[in-house]
Design an enzyme around this catalytic site. Structure first.
Site, mmCIF file in Angstrom:
data_model
loop_
_atom_site.group_PDB
_atom_site.id
_atom_site.type_symbol
_atom_site.label_atom_id
_atom_site.label_comp_id
_atom_site.label_asym_id
_atom_site.label_seq_id
_atom_site.Cartn_x
_atom_site.Cartn_y
_atom_site.Cartn_z
ATOM 1 N N ASN A 95 11.354 -46.662 -23.313
ATOM 2 C CA ASN A 95 10.305 -47.497 -23.904
ATOM 3 C C ASN A 95 9.012 -46.683 -23.998
ATOM 4 O O ASN A 95 8.716 -45.848 -23.127
ATOM 5 C CB ASN A 95 10.113 -48.820 -23.140
ATOM 6 C CG ASN A 95 9.842 -48.662 -21.676
ATOM 7 O OD1 ASN A 95 10.264 -47.692 -21.057
ATOM 8 N ND2 ASN A 95 9.142 -49.612 -21.091
ATOM 9 N N ILE A 96 8.295 -46.926 -25.069
ATOM 10 C CA ILE A 96 7.052 -46.193 -25.338
ATOM 11 C C ILE A 96 5.977 -47.232 -25.633
ATOM 12 O O ILE A 96 6.012 -47.875 -26.690
ATOM 13 C CB ILE A 96 7.221 -45.241 -26.541
ATOM 14 C CG1 ILE A 96 8.406 -44.281 -26.309
ATOM 15 C CG2 ILE A 96 5.920 -44.468 -26.795
ATOM 16 C CD1 ILE A 96 8.819 -43.504 -27.551
ATOM 17 N N GLU A 97 5.076 -47.423 -24.678
ATOM 18 C CA GLU A 97 4.067 -48.481 -24.823
ATOM 19 C C GLU A 97 2.802 -47.953 -25.501
ATOM 20 O O GLU A 97 2.656 -46.755 -25.737
ATOM 21 C CB GLU A 97 3.761 -49.082 -23.449
ATOM 22 C CG GLU A 97 5.017 -49.738 -22.863
ATOM 23 C CD GLU A 97 4.773 -50.459 -21.557
ATOM 24 O OE1 GLU A 97 3.716 -50.266 -20.921
ATOM 25 O OE2 GLU A 97 5.669 -51.236 -21.166
ATOM 26 N N CYS A 103 10.756 -50.546 -27.615
ATOM 27 C CA CYS A 103 11.751 -50.641 -26.537
ATOM 28 C C CYS A 103 12.644 -49.394 -26.514
ATOM 29 O O CYS A 103 12.827 -48.722 -27.536
ATOM 30 C CB CYS A 103 12.643 -51.857 -26.737
ATOM 31 S SG CYS A 103 11.837 -53.437 -26.457
ATOM 32 N N GLU A 157 15.879 -49.210 -26.339
ATOM 33 C CA GLU A 157 17.078 -49.313 -27.183
ATOM 34 C C GLU A 157 16.758 -48.938 -28.623
ATOM 35 O O GLU A 157 17.521 -48.259 -29.297
ATOM 36 C CB GLU A 157 17.615 -50.750 -27.145
ATOM 37 C CG GLU A 157 18.039 -51.232 -25.775
ATOM 38 C CD GLU A 157 16.903 -51.856 -24.963
ATOM 39 O OE1 GLU A 157 15.726 -51.445 -25.121
ATOM 40 O OE2 GLU A 157 17.195 -52.762 -24.167
ATOM 41 N N CYS A 210 16.213 -56.950 -25.327
ATOM 42 C CA CYS A 210 15.415 -58.053 -25.868
ATOM 43 C C CYS A 210 16.007 -58.509 -27.205
ATOM 44 O O CYS A 210 16.851 -57.828 -27.803
ATOM 45 C CB CYS A 210 13.953 -57.637 -26.024
ATOM 46 S SG CYS A 210 13.614 -56.714 -27.539
ATOM 47 N N CYS A 265 15.677 -56.059 -30.188
ATOM 48 C CA CYS A 265 16.637 -54.945 -30.104
ATOM 49 C C CYS A 265 18.045 -55.416 -30.438
ATOM 50 O O CYS A 265 18.818 -54.689 -31.069
ATOM 51 C CB CYS A 265 16.592 -54.317 -28.712
ATOM 52 S SG CYS A 265 15.068 -53.373 -28.440
HETATM 53 N N1 THU Z 1 11.674 -53.244 -22.804
HETATM 54 C C1 THU Z 1 12.617 -52.380 -23.292
HETATM 55 O O1 THU Z 1 12.373 -51.183 -23.441
HETATM 56 N N2 THU Z 1 13.820 -52.897 -23.611
HETATM 57 C C2 THU Z 1 14.164 -54.214 -23.487
HETATM 58 O O2 THU Z 1 15.189 -54.613 -24.003
HETATM 59 C C3 THU Z 1 13.294 -55.101 -22.721
HETATM 60 C C4 THU Z 1 11.874 -54.668 -22.637
HETATM 61 C C5 THU Z 1 10.359 -52.701 -22.470
HETATM 62 C C6 THU Z 1 9.258 -53.149 -23.398
HETATM 63 C C7 THU Z 1 8.042 -52.964 -22.513
HETATM 64 O O3 THU Z 1 7.620 -51.607 -22.628
HETATM 65 C C8 THU Z 1 8.552 -53.202 -21.099
HETATM 66 O O4 THU Z 1 9.979 -53.122 -21.189
HETATM 67 C C9 THU Z 1 8.154 -54.540 -20.516
HETATM 68 O O5 THU Z 1 8.528 -55.575 -21.365
#
Ligand code: THU
Length: 146
Positions: free
Chosen positions: A50-52, A61, A63, A101, A104
């Site tokens: 994940n890259i915020e 996300c 995935e 999620c 995804c």
């Molecule tokens: N996140 C994912 O990378 N994949 C998911 O399927 C669920 C959520 C990440 C998004 C965000 O950076 C962090 O988890 C918290 O929601």
């Protein structure tokens, strides 16, 4: 519904790759790292984390990072996906499983077959396997546009 018919230990190699992927998480806002390992039909494994973003909305996300990497390199046929997560300050991956999620699931359903296994794992070494169609029944597909 957990798919007991699958040999969960057969996917340990893919979980190990997801655990490598989560090390690259950029998640300074949620402090929740996610790692994904997506195996294509040739056996190549595409890693994603994940890259915020400070603006939150543009965050991606793990995935989708993995699948977008693959598709952008010309690969769009996949065999299996493994997902793990890590909470900042905790040792190892989370004890709770981390399912993909909804966004995804929709992106995966564009490129992956409904019977593709989605492999979840936790710190205790437990593995759960779901089929993509179990995670997203009645997916909206290109055929719905016709
Ligand atoms: N996140 C994912 O990378 N994949 C998911 O399927 C669920 C959520 C990440 C998004 C965000 O950076 C962090 O988890 C918290 O929601």
């Amino acid at each position: 519904m957990k798919k007991e018919s699958y040999e969960t230990s057969a996917y340990r190699y893919l979980v190990d790759q997801a655990m490598e992927a989560v090390k690259r998480t950029y998640s300074p806002y949620s402090h929740f790292g996610v790692g994904a390992a997506l195996e294509d039909q040739e056996g190549r494994i595409w890693l994603g984390c994940n890259i915020e973003n400070a603006a939150y909305g543009p965050s991606n996300c793990a995935e989708r990072t993995a699948i977008f990497k693959a598709v952008s390199e010309g690969v769009n046929s996949f065999r299996a996906l493994a997902i793990v997560a890590r909470k900042e300050g905790e040792e190892g991956i989370t004890e709770e499983m981390t399912p993909p999620c909804g966004v995804c699931r929709q992106v995966l359903s564009e490129f992956c077959s409904p019977d593709m296994p989605v492999v979840l794992a936790n710190r205790s070494g437990e593995i759960e396997i779901y089929l993509l169609e179990e995670l997203l029944p009645l997916a909206f597909k290109g055929k719905n546009l016709k």
